[in-house]
Structure formats: C-alpha cells, structure tokens
Design an enzyme around this catalytic site. Structure first.
Site, PDB file in Angstrom:
ATOM      1  N   THR A 181       1.658  -5.269 -11.810  1.00 17.48           N
ATOM      2  CA  THR A 181       2.745  -4.236 -12.367  1.00 17.48           C
ATOM      3  C   THR A 181       3.346  -3.688 -11.691  1.00 17.48           C
ATOM      4  OG1 THR A 181       0.885  -2.953 -11.175  1.00 17.48           O
ATOM      5  CG2 THR A 181       0.526  -3.224 -13.602  1.00 17.48           C
ATOM      6  N   GLU A 201      11.719 -10.215 -18.108  1.00 18.55           N
ATOM      7  CA  GLU A 201      11.660 -10.016 -19.449  1.00 18.55           C
ATOM      8  C   GLU A 201      13.614  -9.294 -20.466  1.00 18.55           C
ATOM      9  OE1 GLU A 201      10.102  -6.025 -18.362  1.00 18.55           O
ATOM     10  OE2 GLU A 201       9.031  -6.854 -16.683  1.00 18.55           O
ATOM     11  N   ARG A 211       6.795  -6.284 -10.031  1.00 17.43           N
ATOM     12  CA  ARG A 211       7.948  -6.855 -10.979  1.00 17.43           C
ATOM     13  C   ARG A 211       7.588  -8.681 -10.838  1.00 17.43           C
ATOM     14  NH1 ARG A 211       9.409  -2.399 -11.874  1.00 17.43           N
ATOM     15  NH2 ARG A 211      11.131  -1.324 -11.890  1.00 17.43           N
ATOM     16  N   HIS A 269       5.427  -4.620 -20.573  1.00 15.69           N
ATOM     17  CA  HIS A 269       5.851  -3.579 -19.676  1.00 15.69           C
ATOM     18  C   HIS A 269       5.416  -1.958 -19.669  1.00 15.69           C
ATOM     19  CE1 HIS A 269       9.221  -3.305 -16.272  1.00 15.69           C
ATOM     20  NE2 HIS A 269       8.346  -2.176 -15.858  1.00 15.69           N
ATOM     21  N   ARG A 306       3.383  -4.463   5.143  1.00 16.22           N
ATOM     22  CA  ARG A 306       4.240  -4.333   6.033  1.00 16.22           C
ATOM     23  C   ARG A 306       4.587  -3.714   6.944  1.00 16.22           C
ATOM     24  NH1 ARG A 306       9.748  -5.473   3.589  1.00 16.22           N
ATOM     25  NH2 ARG A 306       9.098  -3.396   2.693  1.00 16.22           N
ATOM     26  N   PHE A 366       1.179  -1.154   0.547  1.00 14.16           N
ATOM     27  CA  PHE A 366       0.486   0.176  -0.415  1.00 14.16           C
ATOM     28  C   PHE A 366       0.693   1.371  -0.049  1.00 14.16           C
ATOM     29  CE2 PHE A 366      -3.554   2.446   1.628  1.00 14.16           C
ATOM     30  CZ  PHE A 366      -4.520   1.956   0.773  1.00 14.16           C
ATOM     31  N   GLY A 367       1.713   1.456  -1.266  1.00 15.51           N
ATOM     32  CA  GLY A 367       2.857   2.619  -1.545  1.00 15.51           C
ATOM     33  C   GLY A 367       1.969   3.620  -1.879  1.00 15.51           C
ATOM     34  N   ARG A 368       2.573   4.436  -2.403  1.00 14.80           N
ATOM     35  CA  ARG A 368       2.047   5.604  -3.387  1.00 14.80           C
ATOM     36  C   ARG A 368       1.043   5.006  -4.956  1.00 14.80           C
ATOM     37  NH1 ARG A 368       7.129   7.245  -3.645  1.00 14.80           N
ATOM     38  NH2 ARG A 368       7.559   9.323  -2.797  1.00 14.80           N
TER      39      ARG A 368
HETATM   40  C1  DGY Z   1      10.191   1.834 -12.740  1.00 19.12           C
HETATM   41  O1  DGY Z   1       9.911   3.185 -13.047  1.00 19.12           O
HETATM   42  O2  DGY Z   1      10.736   0.772 -12.165  1.00 19.12           O
HETATM   43  C2  DGY Z   1       8.722   0.636 -13.656  1.00 19.12           C
HETATM   44  O3  DGY Z   1       8.552  -0.690 -13.446  1.00 19.12           O
HETATM   45  C3  DGY Z   1       9.554   1.666 -15.042  1.00 19.12           C
HETATM   46  O4  DGY Z   1       8.473   2.418 -15.772  1.00 19.12           O
END
Ligand code: DGY
Length: 323
Positions: free
Chosen positions: A240, A271, A242, A289, A180, A156-158
């Site tokens: 979205t 990737e 990693r 990505h 966390r 629950f970050g930005r």
């Molecule tokens: C990041 O900034 O970490 C994204 O995965 C790519 O913009």
C-alpha cells in the site's frame, strides 16, 4: 482584480474543501476532473501563486526551469515522490504534504488486502458473481489462516506502526519489522512489534510482508527477484506504499512460478496501468490506489492543504513543509 493569491487545484477535491479554498483564495478548480498534462502543469507553475497537485500529477525537474510565479506546492497526499523536491527547492518553491490523517485508513486497506488474499476473497467473489459456485464442500477454495502468523513490516513509520498494532493485538500475530533507523524497543513493543536488522531478515521470517516505506530514491525496486526468492514459498506480499518499491516484472514472475503464494496490491509501477499478466493471476488482489479513500480522510487531507497554504500566504511556516 482580486488581491487574493491565485491558486490552481489540479483535480476535483471533496466539495467541503473546495468551498473553503474558494472562500479564501482566487481559486481555479478542475471541474471536469481531467488529469493535467505536463504542459498544463508547467503553465500552471508560471501563472499561479500556488499549485495544489495530487499524487497522480508528475512534477519532474524540467517543470521547475525558467521564471515561475508559483511559490508553493500544496500537495494533496502524504507521499511526494512524484515531485522533484530538489528542483522545487532550487526554484525556491515550498512543498507541503498531508501526514497523519491517512494513517488508519491506509493501514485498513493493507489489512483488507492481507485478509482478502489469504482467504481468497477476490476469487470467491468473482466465482459467486459469475454464477459458478457449485456449493459448500470441504476442499473448496482453501486459503491460509491469518491469526497467529508472522507479519513482516518494511518501514515502521506511522502507517507501519498502526498496521503492526492491528495485526498483533487484533490477530495475535508475531510482528517483526525493518526500519532504516533504530526504534526504541519499548516504543516498538507498544505496537506488539520487534525490529530486525535487515530487510532480508524480515523477508525470511514472515508469512506476510507489508510494505510501508516511501517510494522513489533508494527504495525503488527494494523488493526485487533476489529478495522475493528469500520469502517463504507460502508467503504473501502486501503493498500500500508505492508501486515502484516492488520490481513489478519480478513480482509477476514470482507469482506465476509459485516463489510466493500471493500478493495484495493497492499501488502499481505505472498507475493506472496494471500489467495484463498481473491482472490474469488469481492469487492477487488488486485495488485502484484506495488507501486514503474514505470521506473522513479525503476531507481531512484537503483541510491540511488549506492550513498549509493559508499559513504560507500569511507569512507563517506551513506545518507540513517537506521542502
Ligand atoms: C498518499 O497520500 O501518498 C496516498 O498514496 C494517496 O492518498
């Protein structure tokens, strides 16, 4: 000879940012946009004052051994799990990132994936393009309703917060999350969300699970076969964050056997290689990505790097220093 710091940019950046870099520094650009090899990056650390990598450059510990000229890595991206930060710190190299400016666009891609996989948009598009659509009928390509369902957020970050806001206030969803550290309930409720104690609690409760935690370290394979089995059989997984946060082989098995209903993925373990078994599945939406890939955001990310590197060479603390 120029007295400006020598800077290497590892990939093509938006033209507006490259121009500012060229005005301020003795800059070497990657005009061909060819990915750099490990030897090329090692050489860059020996010959430039600053190296500006992106999230697709690997900078493991062995690159930081020996006498290096580089004093700062101005990373173009918020995630920096591709850099061995401890090794950089030991080599007295400052590392900066680009937080804040890609929050909305990354949450938008998570939303895109969530809607696309639930409503079978990828499959539908493929069918129309292939000339295989035979017309409207009541049982054609039935998906899952999104409005009113439960979204579970991991991290629950930005970006997690903005995703919660979109889903709760835009789609009337009940939003639960795992983080966390404890989040003040009043702060969580501003985003229409409520904290649960464990990842498992979130997985069991949710119709959609969206990952927004950093990659690497203890988050590697956070979502494994055991945890996938805790999700509702009709649930969807959105990533979205990693690729390594999910055990990709376990996810493929779960999707093939119907342990979960579908997945929307913008990031992958190796990737740009995406396993063929994953590419064969109809119940996944796969993006290359694209989280931060808008003109506004990519320019803003570059300008953040400019600010960080400029501050460093003027003897000030870079605002986005992570090491
Ligand atoms: C990041 O900034 O970490 C994204 O995965 C790519 O913009």
């Amino acid at each position: 000879m120029s007295s400006k710091p020598r800077i290497l940019v590892t990939r093509r950046w938006p033209a507006a940012v490259e121009q500012v870099l060229a005005e301020r520094f003795d800059v070497t650009l990657n005009e061909g946009d060819v990915p750099m090899t490990a030897e090329g990056l090692a050489d860059a650390l020996r010959t430039y004052d600053a190296v500006l990598p992106t999230v697709s450059d690997r900078l493991p510990a062995e690159l930081f051994a020996g006498g290096l000229r580089a004093k700062i890595l101005g990373n173009y991206g918020v995630g920096y799990n591709h850099i061995d930060v401890a090794a950089a710190r030991a080599a007295k190299i400052v590392v900066t990132n680009t937080p804040g400016v890609l929050t909305d666009c990354t949450a938008d891609i998570a939303m895109t994936l969530l809607l696309a996989v639930a409503r079978r948009a990828g499959e539908g598009e493929r069918q129309v393009r292939a000339g295989e659509w035979t017309g409207w009928r009541p049982t054609h390509m039935i998906g899952s309703k999104v409005t009113g369902k439960t979204l579970g957020i991991i991290g629950f970050g930005r970006i997690g917060k903005v995703m919660a806001k979109r889903c709760h206030f835009g789609f009337d969803m009940d939003v639960v999350f795992y983080n966390r550290s404890r989040i003040d309930p009043a702060e969580a409720s501003r985003y229409g969300a409520r904290q649960l104690d464990t990842v498992e609690d979130v997985l069991r409760a949710s119709d959609f699970v969206s990952l927004h935690c950093p990659g690497g370290g203890e988050n590697r394979h956070l979502i494994n076969a055991e945890r996938l089995a805790l999700m509702k059989p009709g649930a969807y997984l959105i990533n979205t964050a990693r690729g390594d946060v999910i055990d990709e082989a376990a996810l493929v098995a779960a999707l093939e056997s119907g342990v979960i209903r579908g997945a929307g993925l913008d990031v992958f373990e190796a990737e740009p290689n995406v396993p063929e078994r994953l590419r064969r599945l109809e119940n996944v939406v796969l993006l290359p990505h694209l989280g931060s890939a808008t003109e506004e955001t990519r320019v803003a990310m570059g300008m953040k790097v400019v600010v960080n590197v400029t501050a460093f060479f003027e003897g000030r603390e870079p605002p986005d220093r992570v090491a």
